[in-house]
Each structure stands twice: as C-alpha cells, then as structure tokens.
Design a protein around this motif. Structure first.
Motif, PDB file in Angstrom:
ATOM      1  N   ILE A 116       0.898  -1.170  -0.034  1.00  0.00           N
ATOM      2  CA  ILE A 116       0.018  -0.121  -0.074  1.00  0.00           C
ATOM      3  C   ILE A 116       0.861   1.170  -0.125  1.00  0.00           C
ATOM      4  CG2 ILE A 116      -1.594   1.263   1.350  1.00  0.00           C
ATOM      5  CD1 ILE A 116      -3.005  -1.226   0.291  1.00  0.00           C
ATOM      6  N   ASN A 117       1.880   1.180   0.712  1.00  0.00           N
ATOM      7  CA  ASN A 117       2.731   2.537   0.746  1.00  0.00           C
ATOM      8  C   ASN A 117       3.560   2.611  -0.381  1.00  0.00           C
ATOM      9  OD1 ASN A 117       2.067   2.907   3.592  1.00  0.00           O
ATOM     10  ND2 ASN A 117       3.954   1.757   4.426  1.00  0.00           N
ATOM     11  N   ILE A 119       2.546   1.835  -3.397  1.00  0.00           N
ATOM     12  CA  ILE A 119       1.625   2.520  -4.348  1.00  0.00           C
ATOM     13  C   ILE A 119       1.453   3.968  -4.029  1.00  0.00           C
ATOM     14  CG2 ILE A 119      -0.931   2.380  -5.092  1.00  0.00           C
ATOM     15  CD1 ILE A 119      -0.691  -0.806  -4.607  1.00  0.00           C
ATOM     16  N   GLN A 120       1.014   4.270  -2.755  1.00  0.00           N
ATOM     17  CA  GLN A 120       0.561   5.575  -2.522  1.00  0.00           C
ATOM     18  C   GLN A 120       1.750   6.495  -2.690  1.00  0.00           C
ATOM     19  OE1 GLN A 120      -0.522   5.131   1.659  1.00  0.00           O
ATOM     20  NE2 GLN A 120      -2.787   5.017   1.050  1.00  0.00           N
ATOM     21  N   GLU A 121       3.001   6.160  -2.600  1.00  0.00           N
ATOM     22  CA  GLU A 121       4.212   6.992  -2.854  1.00  0.00           C
ATOM     23  C   GLU A 121       4.226   7.172  -4.258  1.00  0.00           C
ATOM     24  OE1 GLU A 121       9.015   6.175  -2.737  1.00  0.00           O
ATOM     25  OE2 GLU A 121       7.790   5.162  -1.112  1.00  0.00           O
ATOM     26  N   GLN A 122       4.223   6.212  -5.233  1.00  0.00           N
ATOM     27  CA  GLN A 122       4.162   6.572  -6.661  1.00  0.00           C
ATOM     28  C   GLN A 122       2.864   7.404  -7.138  1.00  0.00           C
ATOM     29  OE1 GLN A 122       6.508   5.868  -8.833  1.00  0.00           O
ATOM     30  NE2 GLN A 122       7.796   5.195  -7.207  1.00  0.00           N
ATOM     31  N   LEU A 123       1.710   6.972  -6.365  1.00  0.00           N
ATOM     32  CA  LEU A 123       0.555   7.965  -6.779  1.00  0.00           C
ATOM     33  C   LEU A 123       0.614   9.475  -6.434  1.00  0.00           C
ATOM     34  CD1 LEU A 123      -2.335   5.739  -5.994  1.00  0.00           C
ATOM     35  CD2 LEU A 123      -1.746   6.339  -8.238  1.00  0.00           C
ATOM     36  N   GLN A 124       1.336   9.680  -5.327  1.00  0.00           N
ATOM     37  CA  GLN A 124       1.568  11.133  -4.896  1.00  0.00           C
ATOM     38  C   GLN A 124       2.461  11.726  -5.717  1.00  0.00           C
ATOM     39  OE1 GLN A 124       2.397  10.745  -0.601  1.00  0.00           O
ATOM     40  NE2 GLN A 124       0.327   9.981  -0.252  1.00  0.00           N
ATOM     41  N   SER A 152     -10.574  -1.625  -0.658  1.00  0.00           N
ATOM     42  CA  SER A 152      -9.610  -0.422  -0.444  1.00  0.00           C
ATOM     43  C   SER A 152     -10.021   0.582  -0.899  1.00  0.00           C
ATOM     44  CB  SER A 152      -8.189  -0.798  -0.919  1.00  0.00           C
ATOM     45  OG  SER A 152      -7.985  -0.485  -2.258  1.00  0.00           O
ATOM     46  N   GLU A 153      -9.411   1.889  -0.331  1.00  0.00           N
ATOM     47  CA  GLU A 153      -9.648   3.324  -0.810  1.00  0.00           C
ATOM     48  C   GLU A 153      -8.872   3.591  -2.119  1.00  0.00           C
ATOM     49  OE1 GLU A 153     -12.575   4.702  -0.097  1.00  0.00           O
ATOM     50  OE2 GLU A 153     -13.115   3.261   1.033  1.00  0.00           O
ATOM     51  N   LEU A 154      -8.159   2.896  -2.648  1.00  0.00           N
ATOM     52  CA  LEU A 154      -6.997   2.785  -3.653  1.00  0.00           C
ATOM     53  C   LEU A 154      -7.831   3.161  -5.056  1.00  0.00           C
ATOM     54  CD1 LEU A 154      -4.262   0.072  -2.883  1.00  0.00           C
ATOM     55  CD2 LEU A 154      -4.098   2.841  -2.635  1.00  0.00           C
ATOM     56  N   TRP A 156      -7.985   2.682  -8.077  1.00  0.00           N
ATOM     57  CA  TRP A 156      -7.512   1.764  -9.228  1.00  0.00           C
ATOM     58  C   TRP A 156      -8.659   2.095 -10.545  1.00  0.00           C
ATOM     59  CZ3 TRP A 156     -11.114  -2.146 -11.058  1.00  0.00           C
ATOM     60  CH2 TRP A 156     -12.091  -2.283 -10.236  1.00  0.00           C
TER      61      TRP A 156
END
Length: 306
Positions: A116-117, A119-124, A152-154, A156
């Motif tokens: 998750i971390n 993914i969130q790092e790349q999205l940000q 999840s709240e990702l 996608w």
C-alpha cells in the motif's frame, strides 16, 4: 517484447537449471510461456505512460519488464526468495520498477502495508496517474488480492488478471447460478466483471491441472455509490451466503437476532417485496442484495441510536 526478455519454456527451464532450483507448486508458480498471451494481457491493460501498474507474482520478471516499457512505474511483488533473485536480474536495468520481496497480503482481509505504501508513494509522486492491477496471479492468493483491492480506497481504474477458470466463472456469474455467491456479488456490486479469454494448461510451465482465465474488472461507481456501508455490506454477504441453501428469512433472523426481532425482519422483507418464504440468497440479484443490506443496516443503526 524485446528478444532477450522473451521467457519461453526452454529459456525458463535453462534458467532454473542454471540456478539449481525448481518452480514451487505450493506457491502456485506456473509461468506464462505463450508470448501472445502475455502481450494480450498487457494490451487489455490499456497501459498509458502515466499509469502506475501493480503486479502480484513477479515470477522471473518477463511480464514486469514488458509493462515497464509502457508504464510510468511498475510495483511488483514477489514472495519467493528464488524468484526474487531471478526477477532482480531481469529488472535491474529498469529505473521505473519497484521490486518488493514480501507477502502481498498482511492477512486474508488486508493488502500488505508495504505494498500500500509503495503504491501511495508512486501515486503522490505522479499526480494524475491511474493505478492498474495487471498480473498472472498465483492461484492461492487471487481471491483476496482482487477482493481486498476492491475493498480498499485505492483509486484503481482497471484489473486484468490471469486466474483459475473456476474463480473467473464465480466472479462473473449471475444469480441462481450454482457458483453465485458472496464473491460474485461483492465484485459485481462495484465493478464490471468480464471474462476475456479461457486458457488451457499448455500456455504455462509447469502445466497446471486446471484451466485458467483472463478476467478484466473496471469500476462501476454509480452502483458502488448505492452501498451505504461497504464494511457492513461485505459482512452481510459473507454471512447470508455462508449457508447458501438455507431460507433467507431464517438466515437473516439468526444473523441479527441480537439487533432485530423476528417481526422486524419480516417487516423489512415485506417492505422489500420479499413475500416468498422459500427464497434463498442465491436467488437475489446484485441490486436487490445492495438494497436489502442497506435496509438492514439502516434499521439496526436506528435501533442502536434510539
């Protein structure tokens, strides 16, 4: 796909022999060796230059590097130490691949925080990018990976995955079908599920004992937004389908015996137009189950607050 990355059966056999180990059946290690199928999966992933791609089950890294040539970044997860070693060699010249050596799941109900971390790092780091799951999923974790990503709240936008055919049919089937259940409703309540292609064992090495399928999932926001409480809804589905052959009235009465009286359950069912006492969970469509769960959640919440 570049010639030096075409991981055919003979290439993989030589690779494994050179390193002195074999594929692990306990981890569902069946590698795609049909290059046309790999290209078909990636093509249907509609990978754009800004996309962040999640792959679970890196294997030897063949599809990983192929996707890295198209995506902004590929986050790929490999649990097995030997496969991680091979994938590290295959992906080392790419600076847009994050290769994680971990379990993709924290538990059966949650994706690993490490994943998750990442993914969130790349999205940000890449505003405006979209997340896509494109993978030849190990059979033993396919259900929780897909289900938990939906939960999840990702943000996608697409999944294109290779899974066991039986699971693909379960995910896409309609009410009253023999394999219609909690997973079918959970996914179809929030996604469009499409079985793209059936695959025989010969496109893999080693060959699995069952047929496989390529399945595509895309979000269905209007229907998802009808679900008032997704946590309640997921629990509702799991429990009503736990004993799929039991009568719905009896199941719901037992499920919420501490929160609702039998007359209250009957009142809810009648209000929903459910007058048939012999109705079972498998007979209800996805929209009907969403509405029913919403009504039970609303009545239970009302009773708690009064």
């Amino acid at each position: 796909m570049k010639d030096d990355e075409r991981q055919t059966r003979s290439y993989l056999m030589q690779l494994f022999e050179r390193h002195g180990f074999n594929p692990r059946s306990d981890l569902g290690q069946n590698f795609l060796i049909d290059l046309n199928i790999i290209e078909y999966i990636v093509k249907n992933g509609h990978i754009q230059p800004q996309d962040i791609v999640l792959e679970v089950g890196t294997g030897t890294g063949g599809m990983t590097t192929f996707m890295a040539q198209r995506a902004r970044h590929v986050i790929t997860v490999e649990y097995d130490k030997n496969m991680h070693t091979l994938a590290s060699e295959a992906t080392q010249k790419y600076d847009n691949i994050t290769l994680l050596h971990c379990d993709a799941l924290k538990n059966k109900n949650q994706i690993s925080p490490t994943v998750i971390n990442a993914i969130q790092e790349q999205l940000q780091a890449n505003p405006g990018s979209q997340l896509k799951l494109i993978a030849n999923l190990p059979y033993n974790i396919a259900t929780p990976i897909i289900s938990n990503l939906v939960a999840s709240e990702l943000p996608w936008s697409r999944m294109v995955v290779t899974i066991q055919l039986e699971l693909g049919l379960k995910m896409s089937c309609k009410s009253s079908a023999s394999n219609y259940g909690a997973l079918s409703v959970w996914l179809q309540s929030q996604c469009f599920v499409k079985l793209l292609k059936t695959l025989g064992p010969t496109v893999f090495w080693p060959r699995p004992k069952v047929d496989s399928a390529i399945v595509q999932l895309t979000p269905n926001p209007p229907q998802k937004n009808l679900i008032r409480d997704r946590v309640f809804f997921q629990d509702f589905l799991r429990r009503v389908f736990q004993h799929r052959r039991k009568l719905m009235r009896s199941t719901l009465t037992n499920m919420y015996s501490k929160q609702l009286t039998k007359p209250e359950v009957d009142e809810i069912l009648l209000a929903q137009g459910i007058v048939k006492e012999t109705a079972r969970a498998e007979e209800f469509s996805v929209p009907e189950l969403i509405e029913l769960a919403n009504t039970f959640q609303e009545r239970i919440t009302h009773n708690i607050n009064t």
